[in-house]
Motif scaffolding. Structure first.
Motif, PDB file in Angstrom:
ATOM      1  N   ALA A  69       0.993  -1.364  -0.090  1.00 52.35           N
ATOM      2  CA  ALA A  69       0.122  -0.047  -0.095  1.00 52.35           C
ATOM      3  C   ALA A  69       0.943   1.164  -0.091  1.00 52.35           C
ATOM      4  CB  ALA A  69      -0.761  -0.061   1.232  1.00 52.35           C
ATOM      5  N   LYS A  70       0.467   2.524  -0.574  1.00 51.43           N
ATOM      6  CA  LYS A  70       1.169   3.514  -0.285  1.00 51.43           C
ATOM      7  C   LYS A  70       0.409   4.525   0.531  1.00 51.43           C
ATOM      8  CE  LYS A  70       3.598   2.324  -3.927  1.00 51.43           C
ATOM      9  NZ  LYS A  70       4.533   1.406  -3.682  1.00 51.43           N
ATOM     10  N   LYS A  71       1.224   5.427   1.131  1.00 50.27           N
ATOM     11  CA  LYS A  71       0.668   6.521   1.907  1.00 50.27           C
ATOM     12  C   LYS A  71       0.784   7.966   1.131  1.00 50.27           C
ATOM     13  CE  LYS A  71       0.671   5.824   6.603  1.00 50.27           C
ATOM     14  NZ  LYS A  71       1.364   6.223   7.995  1.00 50.27           N
ATOM     15  N   GLU A  72      -0.154   8.599   1.013  1.00 50.10           N
ATOM     16  CA  GLU A  72      -0.137   9.874   0.306  1.00 50.10           C
ATOM     17  C   GLU A  72       0.520  10.960   1.210  1.00 50.10           C
ATOM     18  OE1 GLU A  72      -4.112  10.646  -1.057  1.00 50.10           O
ATOM     19  OE2 GLU A  72      -3.791   8.868  -2.646  1.00 50.10           O
ATOM     20  N   LYS A  73       0.197  10.893   2.563  1.00 47.33           N
ATOM     21  CA  LYS A  73       0.550  11.960   3.528  1.00 47.33           C
ATOM     22  C   LYS A  73       1.297  11.019   4.744  1.00 47.33           C
ATOM     23  CE  LYS A  73      -3.384  14.509   2.646  1.00 47.33           C
ATOM     24  NZ  LYS A  73      -4.655  15.286   3.045  1.00 47.33           N
ATOM     25  N   ARG A  74       2.160  11.927   5.470  1.00 47.48           N
ATOM     26  CA  ARG A  74       2.712  11.397   6.484  1.00 47.48           C
ATOM     27  C   ARG A  74       1.909  10.564   7.705  1.00 47.48           C
ATOM     28  NH1 ARG A  74       7.746  14.360   8.920  1.00 47.48           N
ATOM     29  NH2 ARG A  74       9.350  13.240   7.508  1.00 47.48           N
TER      30      ARG A  74
END
Length: 97
Positions: A69-74
């Motif tokens: 999965a990917k995080k768009e924000k911290r």
């Protein structure tokens, strides 16, 4: 189902499931997964860095692979993520072999 002349005629069972998070799945969930030969779990929310910890709780009967999965924000949870599994007793043949 059944065998004829020593051949297994049961076919293969495929599971494809948008699971909306994997970390809190219980033994009942994994028991159900074990009824299939091929498994595709989407929206796992599992990051690459968490993969090694998670592999220890996945059913050993499968060969597992992760698309993290990917995080768009911290802050906040990750989005997306796919885990695929193939029962180890199924021979995988790569294209061109």
């Amino acid at each position: 189902m059944g065998k004829k002349n020593g051949e297994d005629k049961r076919g293969l069972k495929l599971l494809f499931w948008n699971i909306a998070g994997l970390k809190k799945k219980d033994n009942l969930f994994w028991d159900h997964v074990n009824n299939f030969d091929f498994v595709g779990l989407t929206e796992t929310w599992i990051l690459e860095r968490d993969w090694n910890k998670l592999k220890d709780v996945l059913p050993e009967e499968f060969q597992w692979k992760l698309q993290g999965a990917k995080k768009e924000k911290r802050k906040g949870r990750a989005k997306s993520g796919i885990i695929t599994g193939v029962k180890k007793d199924i021979k995988e043949i790569e294209e061109g072999q």
